[in-house]
Design a protein around this motif. Structure first.
Motif, PDB file in Angstrom:
ATOM      1  N   LYS A   1     -26.008  23.253  15.791  1.00 35.25           N
ATOM      2  CA  LYS A   1     -25.747  21.820  15.933  1.00 35.25           C
ATOM      3  C   LYS A   1     -26.099  21.108  14.642  1.00 35.25           C
ATOM      4  O   LYS A   1     -26.859  21.614  13.834  1.00 35.25           O
ATOM      5  CB  LYS A   1     -26.544  21.246  17.096  1.00 35.25           C
TER       6      LYS A   1
ATOM      7  N   CYS B   1     -20.914  17.802  19.704  1.00 34.56           N
ATOM      8  CA  CYS B   1     -19.667  18.408  19.238  1.00 34.56           C
ATOM      9  C   CYS B   1     -19.653  19.910  19.497  1.00 34.56           C
ATOM     10  O   CYS B   1     -18.628  20.468  19.878  1.00 34.56           O
ATOM     11  CB  CYS B   1     -19.463  18.125  17.753  1.00 34.56           C
TER      12      CYS B   1
ATOM     13  N   LYS C   1     -15.722  23.745  16.125  1.00 33.19           N
ATOM     14  CA  LYS C   1     -16.676  22.635  16.032  1.00 33.19           C
ATOM     15  C   LYS C   1     -16.238  21.642  14.960  1.00 33.19           C
ATOM     16  O   LYS C   1     -16.400  20.439  15.129  1.00 33.19           O
ATOM     17  CB  LYS C   1     -18.072  23.157  15.707  1.00 33.19           C
TER      18      LYS C   1
ATOM     19  N   VAL D   1     -13.655  19.222  16.322  1.00 30.35           N
ATOM     20  CA  VAL D   1     -14.263  18.204  17.187  1.00 30.35           C
ATOM     21  C   VAL D   1     -14.993  17.166  16.339  1.00 30.35           C
ATOM     22  O   VAL D   1     -14.888  15.963  16.581  1.00 30.35           O
ATOM     23  CB  VAL D   1     -15.217  18.853  18.211  1.00 30.35           C
ATOM     24  N   ARG D   2     -15.697  17.624  15.321  1.00 39.95           N
ATOM     25  CA  ARG D   2     -16.425  16.695  14.443  1.00 39.95           C
ATOM     26  C   ARG D   2     -15.466  15.767  13.704  1.00 39.95           C
ATOM     27  O   ARG D   2     -15.722  14.571  13.570  1.00 39.95           O
ATOM     28  CB  ARG D   2     -17.284  17.478  13.465  1.00 39.95           C
TER      29      ARG D   2
ATOM     30  N   PHE E   1     -14.350  13.070  16.069  1.00 38.08           N
ATOM     31  CA  PHE E   1     -15.339  12.006  16.247  1.00 38.08           C
ATOM     32  C   PHE E   1     -15.377  11.078  15.041  1.00 38.08           C
ATOM     33  O   PHE E   1     -15.551   9.873  15.182  1.00 38.08           O
ATOM     34  CB  PHE E   1     -16.726  12.584  16.524  1.00 38.08           C
TER      35      PHE E   1
ATOM     36  N   TYR F   1     -20.008   9.289  21.560  1.00 39.76           N
ATOM     37  CA  TYR F   1     -20.990  10.291  21.155  1.00 39.76           C
ATOM     38  C   TYR F   1     -22.348  10.000  21.788  1.00 39.76           C
ATOM     39  O   TYR F   1     -22.994  10.893  22.340  1.00 39.76           O
ATOM     40  CB  TYR F   1     -21.119  10.320  19.624  1.00 39.76           C
TER      41      TYR F   1
END
Length: 56
Positions: A8, A14, A25, A28-29, A32, A45
């Protein structure tokens, strides 16, 4: 779905979403960050940070 202790960057939101849906990942990041430009990403978030339990 749980927030992992490893892999993480901030809170693991995420990483948890990426593991749940089987996607990267990084993807997804990036999502965001893009939603954050419109002011929605930060709120989602924080909400997910509160709602998704931490891994034991």
């Amino acid at each position: 779905m749980v927030r992992p202790r490893s892999g993480k960057m901030i809170a693991g939101v995420c990483a948890a979403l990426a593991a749940r849906f089987g996607i990267s990942k990084a993807l997804v990041r990036i999502g965001f960050v893009l939603f954050g430009l419109f002011g929605v990403g930060e709120l989602v978030y924080i909400a997910l940070w509160i709602l998704i339990p931490k891994e034991r």
